[in-house]
Design an enzyme around this catalytic site. Structure first.
Site, PDB file in Angstrom:
ATOM      1  N   ARG A 199       0.805  -1.225   0.000  1.00  0.00           N
ATOM      2  CA  ARG A 199       0.000   0.000   0.000  1.00  0.00           C
ATOM      3  C   ARG A 199       0.837   1.273   0.000  1.00  0.00           C
ATOM      4  O   ARG A 199       0.318   2.368  -0.186  1.00  0.00           O
ATOM      5  CB  ARG A 199      -0.968  -0.017   1.193  1.00  0.00           C
ATOM      6  CG  ARG A 199      -2.203  -0.873   0.922  1.00  0.00           C
ATOM      7  CD  ARG A 199      -3.150  -0.849   2.085  1.00  0.00           C
ATOM      8  NE  ARG A 199      -2.746  -1.788   3.126  1.00  0.00           N
ATOM      9  CZ  ARG A 199      -3.246  -1.786   4.352  1.00  0.00           C
ATOM     10  NH1 ARG A 199      -4.137  -0.873   4.695  1.00  0.00           N
ATOM     11  NH2 ARG A 199      -2.850  -2.675   5.236  1.00  0.00           N
ATOM     12  N   THR A 202       2.599 -14.332  11.509  1.00  0.00           N
ATOM     13  CA  THR A 202       3.453 -13.742  12.551  1.00  0.00           C
ATOM     14  C   THR A 202       4.088 -14.807  13.455  1.00  0.00           C
ATOM     15  O   THR A 202       5.226 -14.649  13.894  1.00  0.00           O
ATOM     16  CB  THR A 202       2.637 -12.766  13.415  1.00  0.00           C
ATOM     17  OG1 THR A 202       1.415 -13.397  13.819  1.00  0.00           O
ATOM     18  CG2 THR A 202       2.292 -11.498  12.648  1.00  0.00           C
ATOM     19  N   GLU A 209      -8.350 -13.130  16.040  1.00  0.00           N
ATOM     20  CA  GLU A 209      -8.150 -12.268  14.880  1.00  0.00           C
ATOM     21  C   GLU A 209      -9.492 -11.754  14.375  1.00  0.00           C
ATOM     22  O   GLU A 209     -10.503 -12.458  14.459  1.00  0.00           O
ATOM     23  CB  GLU A 209      -7.423 -13.032  13.767  1.00  0.00           C
ATOM     24  CG  GLU A 209      -5.965 -13.269  14.065  1.00  0.00           C
ATOM     25  CD  GLU A 209      -5.260 -11.986  14.477  1.00  0.00           C
ATOM     26  OE1 GLU A 209      -5.050 -11.134  13.606  1.00  0.00           O
ATOM     27  OE2 GLU A 209      -4.945 -11.826  15.671  1.00  0.00           O
ATOM     28  N   TYR A 267      38.178  26.711  -8.169  1.00  0.00           N
ATOM     29  CA  TYR A 267      38.148  25.512  -9.003  1.00  0.00           C
ATOM     30  C   TYR A 267      38.658  25.854 -10.380  1.00  0.00           C
ATOM     31  O   TYR A 267      38.160  26.785 -11.035  1.00  0.00           O
ATOM     32  CB  TYR A 267      36.686  25.029  -9.065  1.00  0.00           C
ATOM     33  CG  TYR A 267      36.463  23.713  -9.737  1.00  0.00           C
ATOM     34  CD1 TYR A 267      37.211  22.590  -9.393  1.00  0.00           C
ATOM     35  CD2 TYR A 267      35.469  23.583 -10.713  1.00  0.00           C
ATOM     36  CE1 TYR A 267      36.966  21.370 -10.004  1.00  0.00           C
ATOM     37  CE2 TYR A 267      35.222  22.360 -11.315  1.00  0.00           C
ATOM     38  CZ  TYR A 267      35.973  21.260 -10.972  1.00  0.00           C
ATOM     39  OH  TYR A 267      35.735  20.052 -11.566  1.00  0.00           O
TER      40      TYR A 267
HETATM   41  C1  UD1 Z   1      -1.355  -8.710  13.660  1.00  0.00           C
HETATM   42  C2  UD1 Z   1      -1.972  -9.496  14.788  1.00  0.00           C
HETATM   43  C3  UD1 Z   1      -3.224  -8.758  15.273  1.00  0.00           C
HETATM   44  C4  UD1 Z   1      -2.884  -7.345  15.697  1.00  0.00           C
HETATM   45  C5  UD1 Z   1      -2.177  -6.626  14.547  1.00  0.00           C
HETATM   46  C6  UD1 Z   1      -1.669  -5.296  15.011  1.00  0.00           C
HETATM   47  C7  UD1 Z   1      -1.448 -11.801  14.344  1.00  0.00           C
HETATM   48  C8  UD1 Z   1      -1.941 -13.082  13.805  1.00  0.00           C
HETATM   49  N1  UD1 Z   1      -2.293 -10.783  14.307  1.00  0.00           N
HETATM   50  O1  UD1 Z   1      -2.278  -8.648  12.600  1.00  0.00           O
HETATM   51  O2  UD1 Z   1      -3.781  -9.433  16.366  1.00  0.00           O
HETATM   52  O3  UD1 Z   1      -4.042  -6.635  16.048  1.00  0.00           O
HETATM   53  O4  UD1 Z   1      -1.050  -7.398  14.109  1.00  0.00           O
HETATM   54  O5  UD1 Z   1      -1.200  -4.596  13.889  1.00  0.00           O
HETATM   55  O6  UD1 Z   1      -0.324 -11.712  14.800  1.00  0.00           O
HETATM   56  N2  UD1 Z   1       4.924 -10.225   9.461  1.00  0.00           N
HETATM   57  C9  UD1 Z   1       6.037 -10.965   9.137  1.00  0.00           C
HETATM   58  N3  UD1 Z   1       5.852 -12.198   8.609  1.00  0.00           N
HETATM   59  C10 UD1 Z   1       4.626 -12.718   8.381  1.00  0.00           C
HETATM   60  C11 UD1 Z   1       3.496 -11.941   8.711  1.00  0.00           C
HETATM   61  C12 UD1 Z   1       3.682 -10.688   9.256  1.00  0.00           C
HETATM   62  O7  UD1 Z   1       7.162 -10.541   9.328  1.00  0.00           O
HETATM   63  O8  UD1 Z   1       4.559 -13.856   7.890  1.00  0.00           O
HETATM   64  C13 UD1 Z   1       5.111  -8.895  10.070  1.00  0.00           C
HETATM   65  C14 UD1 Z   1       4.626  -7.759   9.206  1.00  0.00           C
HETATM   66  O9  UD1 Z   1       5.683  -7.236   8.424  1.00  0.00           O
HETATM   67  C15 UD1 Z   1       4.169  -6.746  10.238  1.00  0.00           C
HETATM   68  C16 UD1 Z   1       3.744  -7.600  11.408  1.00  0.00           C
HETATM   69  O10 UD1 Z   1       4.350  -8.855  11.225  1.00  0.00           O
HETATM   70  O11 UD1 Z   1       5.233  -5.905  10.666  1.00  0.00           O
HETATM   71  C17 UD1 Z   1       2.237  -7.744  11.502  1.00  0.00           C
HETATM   72  O12 UD1 Z   1       1.736  -8.250  10.327  1.00  0.00           O
HETATM   73  P1  UD1 Z   1       0.361  -7.722   9.737  1.00  0.00           P
HETATM   74  O13 UD1 Z   1      -0.001  -8.579   8.590  1.00  0.00           O
HETATM   75  O14 UD1 Z   1       0.431  -6.274   9.557  1.00  0.00           O
HETATM   76  O15 UD1 Z   1      -0.611  -7.935  10.957  1.00  0.00           O
HETATM   77  P2  UD1 Z   1      -1.845  -8.888  11.064  1.00  0.00           P
HETATM   78  O16 UD1 Z   1      -1.405 -10.301  10.885  1.00  0.00           O
HETATM   79  O17 UD1 Z   1      -2.908  -8.391  10.194  1.00  0.00           O
END
Ligand code: UD1
Ligand code: CA
Length: 456
Positions: A15, A79, A152, A385
């Site tokens: 985004r 995550t 979630e 220069y």
């Molecule tokens: C996650 C949480 C959610 C919380 C939200 C806050 C989980 C399952 N959910 O949501 O409860 O309210 O964050 O913002 O944890 N990332 C990785 N690898 C992955 C997936 C994500 O490094 O495989 C990193 C992303 O770069 C980001 C962070 O983890 O910095 C969170 O990922 P994002 O997809 O934004 O959050 P959600 O999973 O939607």
């Protein structure tokens, strides 16, 4: 317990619509991820692990000297999966703090509190309260207020969706238990992801205390997904830094129009007018006055110095009681002693100016060393220069250069010399004398102005 920090930064950040990976987008002049790393460092951890993925090599390259360990997550399976990738590097005696690379303003104070809630048999969970819970995971508490689990948004039922306490994603847990839980995670959920959040219910089941901490401010737990959110946090940063400066005694003309993008050290009674931008390490002495629209980068300005409107000052050491601008420009590596005046449309580069020297209008002072009380006349150019190499010019005390003179370097000008207006000097100028280096004025007697020929 010794602390290991895991920063999740494998997200794509589509985004942002940018060639620059999301976590490298600058906030207050620093990549988002760098903010998080810097805050993590302040907690004195054993190690900081960054889990990266998308645009990974570019991210590593940009933050190569950040002193963190880099862990590639490929593919991205959620995550929980992301944190698991870091666990082989973390010993069982550690406390693991999970942060997000795109949540830049998380504060040391909050993290310190969260860590204090966690231990060998307890887990700290950072939550937030918001009326616009949207896509966040919800913290589900039991009747007694105890945290039961995090659900979630995609998996929540109507009743859970109404909850206003959300998961920030930040948590602190003992490594030995976290490792066990992460290995047991499944992906039987609506997104087919391994959710870090599922460890909360596992902890509850294992009778490990889950201790929630509600974040004191929302801005410190907000993530950045697009340029609008980036600008929002930039404005939060702007407010925070201006507020801190004002409480420290700096007069800020308008806190909404001051950008401080690096460490600013200041004395008493400093005044910052509107639209000032401070970058890098800047030191302002007592009573320094910075006019509107100035950009000051990696510079020091001495007590009592006044910088008038619209100056650009880059890597300069400016002494006390100087007058700078309006519209002056310092390119890197200049040093001004006391009481120096640099006026409008004067450019100074890699030069030293002694006490009381002045260049008040329209001049270029480059690669030169000026003594005391030198007066650089309007339109004087130090031609440093030759098209291939830069050369130095050394000017003694009390020299005056006439308007529109050109001093061709390498050159020395003896103390007390005066250079006549319009001179182009290429040889050493002797001390204490008037040097004229221009064609003499002539008057042509009997000269007639040409007249227009008549059309036949
Ligand atoms: C996650 C949480 C959610 C919380 C939200 C806050 C989980 C399952 N959910 O949501 O409860 O309210 O964050 O913002 O944890 N990332 C990785 N690898 C992955 C997936 C994500 O490094 O495989 C990193 C992303 O770069 C980001 C962070 O983890 O910095 C969170 O990922 P994002 O997809 O934004 O959050 P959600 O999973 O939607
Ligand atoms: Ca997700």
């Amino acid at each position: 317990m010794p602390l290991s920090v895991v920063i999740l930064a494998a997200g794509e950040g589509k985004r942002m619509k940018s060639a620059l990976p999301k976590v490298l987008q600058p906030l207050a002049g620093r990549p988002l991820l760098k903010h998080v790393i810097d805050t993590a460092r302040e907690l004195h951890p054993t190690a900081v692990h960054v889990v990266y993925g998308h645009g990974g090599e570019q991210v590593r390259g940009a933050l190569n000297d950040a002193g963190v360990s880099w862990i590639r997550q490929q593919p991205r399976l959620g995550t929980g999966h992301a944190v698991l990738q870091a666990m082989p590097q973390i010993a069982d005696d550690q406390l693991v703090l999970v942060l997000y690379g795109d949540v830049p303003l998380i504060s040391r104070a909050t993290l310190t509190q969260l860590i204090a809630l966690a231990g060998p048999r307890s887990l700290g969970l950072l939550s937030m309260r918001t009326d616009t819970a949207g896509g966040y995971g919800r913290v589900v508490r039991g009747a007694n207020g105890r945290v039961l689990r995090v659900v979630e948004h995609q998996d929540a039922n109507a009743r859970e969706l109404k909850l206003t306490e959300c998961n920030t994603g930040v948590l602190a847990a003992p490594a030995a238990l976290l490792r066990r839980w992460l290995k047991r995670l499944g992906n039987a959920n609506s997104q087919r992801e391994y959710y870090l959040t599922d460890v909360i219910a596992m902890a509850v089941k294992d009778k490990i205390a889950v201790r929630p901490l509600v974040a004191p401010t929302l801005t410190e737990v907000l993530g950045v997904n697009d340029k609008a959110q980036l600008a929002y946090l930039e404005s939060a940063w702007r407010q925070q830094t201006a507020h801190a400066l004002m409480l420290a005694g700096v007069t800020v003309a308008d806190p909404a129009r001051l950008d401080v993008r690096g460490p600013l050290t200041h004395g008493a009674d400093v005044f910052l007018d509107v639209n000032v931008v401070i970058e890098g390490r800047v030191v302002l002495g007592d009573g320094v006055h910075i006019g509107p629209g100035c950009v000051i980068r990696d510079s020091e300005i001495g007590a009592g110095t006044e910088v008038f409107a619209y100056c650009v000052i880059d890597r300069a050491l400016i002494g006390p009681d100087c007058n700078i601008g309006p519209f002056a420009r310092f390119r890197p590596s200049s040093m001004l002693a006391r009481g120096v005046h640099i006026g409008n449309f004067v450019e100074v580069k890699n030069s030293q100016l002694g006490d009381g020297s002045k260049a008040n209008h329209l001049a270029y002072v480059g690669d030169s060393e000026l003594g005391k009380r030198v007066n650089i006349g309007a339109g004087t150019i130090i031609a440093n220069y030759d098209g291939a190499n830069k050369h130095r010019t050394v000017i003694g005390d009390d020299v005056h250069t006439g308007s529109n003179s050109v001093l061709v370097a390498p050159l020395t000008v003896g103390a007390g010399a005066t250079i006549a207006a319009g001179s182009t000097v290429i040889d050493a100028v002797p001390a204490g004398k008037l040097t004229v280096a221009r064609a003499r004025q002539q008057v042509i007697e009997g000269w007639q102005r040409p007249v227009k020929a008549r059309k036949p």
